[in-house]
Write a protein that holds these residues in place. Structure first.
Motif, PDB file in Angstrom:
ATOM      1  N   VAL A  29       0.851  -1.184   0.000  1.00  0.00           N
ATOM      2  CA  VAL A  29       0.000   0.000   0.000  1.00  0.00           C
ATOM      3  C   VAL A  29       0.889   1.238   0.000  1.00  0.00           C
ATOM      4  O   VAL A  29       2.065   1.183   0.386  1.00  0.00           O
ATOM      5  CB  VAL A  29      -0.963   0.017   1.207  1.00  0.00           C
ATOM      6  N   ILE A  30       0.341   2.340  -0.465  1.00  0.00           N
ATOM      7  CA  ILE A  30       1.116   3.560  -0.693  1.00  0.00           C
ATOM      8  C   ILE A  30       0.706   4.625   0.318  1.00  0.00           C
ATOM      9  O   ILE A  30      -0.486   4.918   0.487  1.00  0.00           O
ATOM     10  CB  ILE A  30       0.884   4.066  -2.127  1.00  0.00           C
ATOM     11  N   LYS A  31       1.687   5.190   0.963  1.00  0.00           N
ATOM     12  CA  LYS A  31       1.435   6.209   1.979  1.00  0.00           C
ATOM     13  C   LYS A  31       0.604   7.362   1.410  1.00  0.00           C
ATOM     14  O   LYS A  31       0.865   7.843   0.307  1.00  0.00           O
ATOM     15  CB  LYS A  31       2.763   6.752   2.519  1.00  0.00           C
ATOM     16  N   HIS A  32      -0.420   7.753   2.140  1.00  0.00           N
ATOM     17  CA  HIS A  32      -1.348   8.842   1.811  1.00  0.00           C
ATOM     18  C   HIS A  32      -2.326   8.467   0.680  1.00  0.00           C
ATOM     19  O   HIS A  32      -3.162   9.297   0.300  1.00  0.00           O
ATOM     20  CB  HIS A  32      -0.609  10.133   1.430  1.00  0.00           C
ATOM     21  N   GLU A  33      -2.239   7.248   0.165  1.00  0.00           N
ATOM     22  CA  GLU A  33      -3.181   6.808  -0.872  1.00  0.00           C
ATOM     23  C   GLU A  33      -4.508   6.432  -0.212  1.00  0.00           C
ATOM     24  O   GLU A  33      -4.561   5.935   0.913  1.00  0.00           O
ATOM     25  CB  GLU A  33      -2.610   5.601  -1.628  1.00  0.00           C
ATOM     26  N   ALA A  34      -5.610   6.688  -0.937  1.00  0.00           N
ATOM     27  CA  ALA A  34      -6.946   6.373  -0.420  1.00  0.00           C
ATOM     28  C   ALA A  34      -7.330   4.931  -0.750  1.00  0.00           C
ATOM     29  O   ALA A  34      -7.077   4.451  -1.868  1.00  0.00           O
ATOM     30  CB  ALA A  34      -7.974   7.323  -1.002  1.00  0.00           C
ATOM     31  N   TYR A  35      -7.950   4.256   0.205  1.00  0.00           N
ATOM     32  CA  TYR A  35      -8.450   2.891   0.034  1.00  0.00           C
ATOM     33  C   TYR A  35      -9.861   2.822   0.623  1.00  0.00           C
ATOM     34  O   TYR A  35     -10.299   3.733   1.327  1.00  0.00           O
ATOM     35  CB  TYR A  35      -7.528   1.887   0.738  1.00  0.00           C
ATOM     36  N   TRP A  36     -10.556   1.735   0.319  1.00  0.00           N
ATOM     37  CA  TRP A  36     -11.897   1.586   0.877  1.00  0.00           C
ATOM     38  C   TRP A  36     -12.276   0.120   1.010  1.00  0.00           C
ATOM     39  O   TRP A  36     -11.716  -0.745   0.342  1.00  0.00           O
ATOM     40  CB  TRP A  36     -12.938   2.324   0.027  1.00  0.00           C
ATOM     41  N   PHE A  37     -13.203  -0.128   1.904  1.00  0.00           N
ATOM     42  CA  PHE A  37     -13.840  -1.442   2.023  1.00  0.00           C
ATOM     43  C   PHE A  37     -15.271  -1.209   2.477  1.00  0.00           C
ATOM     44  O   PHE A  37     -15.638  -0.107   2.885  1.00  0.00           O
ATOM     45  CB  PHE A  37     -13.079  -2.349   3.002  1.00  0.00           C
ATOM     46  N   ARG A  38     -16.093  -2.223   2.355  1.00  0.00           N
ATOM     47  CA  ARG A  38     -17.488  -2.039   2.765  1.00  0.00           C
ATOM     48  C   ARG A  38     -17.949  -3.158   3.682  1.00  0.00           C
ATOM     49  O   ARG A  38     -17.397  -4.276   3.669  1.00  0.00           O
ATOM     50  CB  ARG A  38     -18.415  -1.929   1.557  1.00  0.00           C
ATOM     51  N   VAL A  39     -18.973  -2.856   4.464  1.00  0.00           N
ATOM     52  CA  VAL A  39     -19.641  -3.817   5.334  1.00  0.00           C
ATOM     53  C   VAL A  39     -21.125  -3.759   5.007  1.00  0.00           C
ATOM     54  O   VAL A  39     -21.688  -2.668   4.850  1.00  0.00           O
ATOM     55  CB  VAL A  39     -19.415  -3.490   6.817  1.00  0.00           C
ATOM     56  N   THR A  40     -21.762  -4.917   4.907  1.00  0.00           N
ATOM     57  CA  THR A  40     -23.203  -4.942   4.629  1.00  0.00           C
ATOM     58  C   THR A  40     -23.946  -5.663   5.755  1.00  0.00           C
ATOM     59  O   THR A  40     -23.368  -6.454   6.501  1.00  0.00           O
ATOM     60  CB  THR A  40     -23.520  -5.666   3.307  1.00  0.00           C
ATOM     61  N   SER A  41     -25.230  -5.385   5.839  1.00  0.00           N
ATOM     62  CA  SER A  41     -26.091  -6.057   6.810  1.00  0.00           C
ATOM     63  C   SER A  41     -27.440  -6.358   6.172  1.00  0.00           C
ATOM     64  O   SER A  41     -27.970  -5.551   5.411  1.00  0.00           O
ATOM     65  CB  SER A  41     -26.304  -5.182   8.046  1.00  0.00           C
ATOM     66  N   ILE A  42     -27.994  -7.521   6.526  1.00  0.00           N
ATOM     67  CA  ILE A  42     -29.336  -7.890   6.051  1.00  0.00           C
ATOM     68  C   ILE A  42     -30.289  -8.116   7.226  1.00  0.00           C
ATOM     69  O   ILE A  42     -31.384  -8.636   7.048  1.00  0.00           O
ATOM     70  CB  ILE A  42     -29.285  -9.147   5.156  1.00  0.00           C
ATOM     71  N   GLU A  43     -29.850  -7.708   8.424  1.00  0.00           N
ATOM     72  CA  GLU A  43     -30.637  -7.922   9.635  1.00  0.00           C
ATOM     73  C   GLU A  43     -30.840  -6.593  10.354  1.00  0.00           C
ATOM     74  O   GLU A  43     -29.916  -5.783  10.448  1.00  0.00           O
ATOM     75  CB  GLU A  43     -29.907  -8.936  10.528  1.00  0.00           C
ATOM     76  N   GLN A  44     -32.038  -6.356  10.867  1.00  0.00           N
ATOM     77  CA  GLN A  44     -32.429  -5.029  11.333  1.00  0.00           C
ATOM     78  C   GLN A  44     -31.549  -4.469  12.447  1.00  0.00           C
ATOM     79  O   GLN A  44     -31.125  -3.315  12.397  1.00  0.00           O
ATOM     80  CB  GLN A  44     -33.887  -5.043  11.801  1.00  0.00           C
ATOM     81  N   SER A  45     -31.262  -5.250  13.484  1.00  0.00           N
ATOM     82  CA  SER A  45     -30.509  -4.705  14.612  1.00  0.00           C
ATOM     83  C   SER A  45     -29.094  -4.308  14.203  1.00  0.00           C
ATOM     84  O   SER A  45     -28.585  -3.255  14.623  1.00  0.00           O
ATOM     85  CB  SER A  45     -30.474  -5.701  15.775  1.00  0.00           C
ATOM     86  N   LEU A  46     -28.456  -5.111  13.370  1.00  0.00           N
ATOM     87  CA  LEU A  46     -27.119  -4.759  12.892  1.00  0.00           C
ATOM     88  C   LEU A  46     -27.187  -3.566  11.937  1.00  0.00           C
ATOM     89  O   LEU A  46     -26.335  -2.673  11.987  1.00  0.00           O
ATOM     90  CB  LEU A  46     -26.466  -5.951  12.199  1.00  0.00           C
TER      91      LEU A  46
END
Length: 261
Positions: free
Chosen positions: A71-88
Motif C-alpha cells: 500500500v502507498i502512503k497517503h493513498e486512499a483505500y476503501w472497504f465495505r460492510v453490509t447487513s441484512i438484519e435489522q438490529s445490525l
C-alpha cells in the motif's frame, strides 16, 4: 433494512500487506461492534450458517509483489460492510464516531469517512425488503447479468465448487432471504432452482490466501435466464438482495462480493 456502508481509509505508511485482507477486516469489524453492542458482537462471532453481514476486501491502488501487495502512503483505500438484519443495520446506520486507526496485519490506516448513500459511493446503499419487492412487482425481463467482484465459491458436502451453478447460487440466497426477510418465499427451493439457467459467462479462477489455508474462487461476469414467467419477480428480488447478502462461502471475509451490471 438492508445496508451497505463504505469505509474510506488512508494508508499511513508504505508497507506490504497480504493480498487477502477480508479476514483482517473481519476481526476489526467484530471488535468494533464489540465496543458498541457486546451481545450483538457475540451473536455475529458465533459459528453459524447464513450470517447477516458481509465484508469486502480492501480496495485501492497497490504495488503488486510476489506474495503481497504494497500500500502507498497517503493513498486512499476503501472497504465495505453490509447487513441484512435489522438490529445490525441500525448499528451501522448510526455509526458516527469510530476509532480513527484501523490496523490490517500490523499496517496502519486512518479512517477518513463513513459513507452510507449511493450518491457518495457506488457501493454504499440502503433500502428495505419492501422496496426491493415493490421495485420488481411488474417486471417483464427474463434476463439478469451479474458480476462476481471478489473470488466466489460454494461449499457442498465438504468440498468447494468454484462455479456459479444456479442451484448453488439460489440456495444460499433463498435461505438468507427466508431467515431475515419479513416476506418469506412461498415456493420451495426445489421448485425454483431449475427455472434459472446460465446463458453466457466470462469467468476466471483466483485464490484467496488466508494464511493457514487457501480458497479457490471465480471472478467475472455471468448472465442468467429465467424460464418461468411467474418467477421473474422472485429471481430479480433475490439478485438485488445478493448485493447485501453476498453469495457463496466466506462472505464475511471478503469472498462473494457481487452486484448486477
Amino acid at each position: 433494512m438492508l445496508v451497505s456502508i463504505v469505509f474510506k481509509v488512508e494508508a499511513k505508511e508504505n508497507k506490504e500487506i497480504p493480498k487477502t485482507t477480508g479476514n483482517f477486516l473481519h476481526s476489526w469489524f467484530i471488535e468494533l461492534i464489540n465496543g458498541i453492542d457486546l451481545p450483538l458482537s457475540e451473536i455475529l462471532h458465533k459459528p453459524r450458517e447464513n450470517k447477516p453481514f458481509t465484508i469486502s476486501p480492501l480496495n485501492g491502488k497497490v504495488v503488486p509483489k510476489k506474495d503481497t501487495n504494497q500500500v502507498i502512503k497517503h493513498e486512499a483505500y476503501w472497504f465495505r460492510v453490509t447487513s441484512i438484519e435489522q438490529s445490525l443495520s441500525d448499528v451501522l446506520l448510526s455509526l458516527e464516531k469510530v476509532p480513527n486507526n484501523i490496523v490490517i496485519n500490523d499496517t496502519n490506516f486512518s479512517l477518513k469517512q463513513i459513507i452510507k448513500t449511493k450518491n457518495e459511493h457506488p457501493w454504499a446503499k440502503n433500502e428495505t425488503y419492501h422496496e426491493i419487492v415493490n421495485k420488481w412487482k411488474n417486471v417483464s425481463s427474463n434476463h439478469i447479468k451479474f458480476k462476481f467482484y471478489s473470488p466466489t465459491t460454494f461449499r457442498q458436502k465438504g468440498i468447494n465448487l468454484p462455479l456459479p451453478l444456479p442451484s448453488s447460487l439460489l440456495k444460499g440466497l433463498y435461505e438468507k432471504w427466508n431467515t431475515y426477510s419479513p416476506f418469506p418465499i412461498k415456493e420451495s427451493i426445489k421448485d425454483i432452482v431449475h427455472q434459472l439457467f446460465i446463458s453466457k459467462y466470462e469467468l476466471n479462477t483466483s485464490i484467496f490466501n488466508f494464511g493457514t489455508y487457501k480458497q479457490v474462487g471465480f471472478t467475472g461476469t455471468c448472465e442468467f435466464g429465467i424460464k418461468d414467467k411467474s418467477l421473474y419477480k422472485l429471481m430479480h428480488c433475490l439478485f438485488d438482495f445478493a448485493f447485501y447478502a453476498g453469495v457463496g462461502y466466506k462472505t464475511t471475509m471478503g469472498m462473494g462480493q457481487v452486484r448486477r451490471v
